[in-house]
Design an enzyme around this catalytic site. Structure first.
Site, PDB file in Angstrom:
ATOM      1  N   ASP A 203       3.164  64.696  -8.030  1.00  0.00           N
ATOM      2  CA  ASP A 203       2.730  63.304  -7.595  1.00  0.00           C
ATOM      3  C   ASP A 203       1.826  63.358  -6.690  1.00  0.00           C
ATOM      4  OD1 ASP A 203       4.612  62.333  -9.329  1.00  0.00           O
ATOM      5  OD2 ASP A 203       5.829  61.632  -7.797  1.00  0.00           O
TER       6      ASP A 203
ATOM      7  N   ASP B 131       9.052  51.578 -15.949  1.00  0.00           N
ATOM      8  CA  ASP B 131       9.868  52.045 -14.464  1.00  0.00           C
ATOM      9  C   ASP B 131      10.794  50.771 -14.329  1.00  0.00           C
ATOM     10  OD1 ASP B 131       8.020  54.363 -14.252  1.00  0.00           O
ATOM     11  OD2 ASP B 131       6.448  52.887 -13.267  1.00  0.00           O
TER      12      ASP B 131
END
Length: 240
Positions: free
Chosen positions: A8, A129
């Protein structure tokens, strides 16, 4: 089942967030490309990259870090975060990205997902998500009233190569994945599903592998950085 190590990206560094909170970022490596090469050296078959700043900005922000990773390894990589138009999709694929993940636009502009999947067969994934079953967008800053399973089903016949399903409440929390919700989604669609959020041990990976749905793989981040999950051992176990 494939294990996807996660990198990330925030402000050019490899970080992990807690439940998607940008103010709760832990920096694990100042050099994301070096981190990628560490994972590759341990035998990973794929890399999972997320442009966190880009997800909020709506356009690529950590492009230099991603390009550095792509330049240094031939291991296929998938990228999500801030990819919201055809030009950006085309640019990333031309730079060698194996798979583009479309999240926010899957809700706001599903026609783009379908157009991209047709133009680039096998290279377009949808990132779903979810917070309590409802889809969140714009870097998880906004929760919609769209049901995660309904969204996945809406792309059933459009050539999408994978669904990356993240349970936001589990992400970075080291409390295990939402196996039940992932299994339900995996059985609700024929599109391959990749589990994300909370994968923190070999037992978690085994639970996903044996959940009763034909999952394509699982993404793990913090557990690999913290040492709770040994990448070589996990890869060997999944192959075995």
């Amino acid at each position: 089942m494939i294990l996807y190590p996660a990198i990330d990206l925030k402000d050019g560094k490899a970080v992990r967030l807690l439940r998607g909170d940008m103010d709760k970022a832990t920096v694990f490596n100042d050099d994301p490309a070096a981190q990628a090469m560490e994972f590759v050296a341990q035998g990973c078959e794929w890399l999972h990259l997320v442009d966190l700043n880009g997800a909020f900005a709506g356009e690529p922000v950590n492009a230099a870090a991603v390009e550095s990773i792509l330049a240094q390894t031939k291991t296929p990589a998938q990228l999500g975060g801030g990819i919201r138009d055809m030009k950006t999709i085309e640019t990333w694929i031309s730079k060698g990205l194996a798979r583009v993940i479309l999240g926010t636009v899957a809700v706001e502009n599903p026609a783009l997902v379908r157009e991209a999947a047709k133009a680039f067969p096998g290279k377009i994934a949808v990132g779903i998500d979810a917070r309590d079953g409802k889809v969140a967008t714009k870097g998880w800053a906004e929760t919609t009233d769209v049901d995660a399973t309904d969204l996945a089903r809406s792309f059933e016949d459009d050539g999408v190569c994978a669904i990356i399903y993240t349970d936001i409440n589990r992400d970075g929390a080291m409390q295990g994945p939402n196996v039940e919700a992932t299994e339900a989604l995996g059985n609700a669609v024929s599109i391959p599903v990749i589990a994300s959020g909370g994968v923190s041990s070999l037992a978690d990976l085994n639970a996903l592998r044996d959940c009763g749905a034909p999952l394509n793989g699982a993404i793990s981040g913090r557990a690999l950085y913290d040492g709770a999950l040994d990448l070589k051992e996990a890869l060997a176990a999944l192959k075995g």
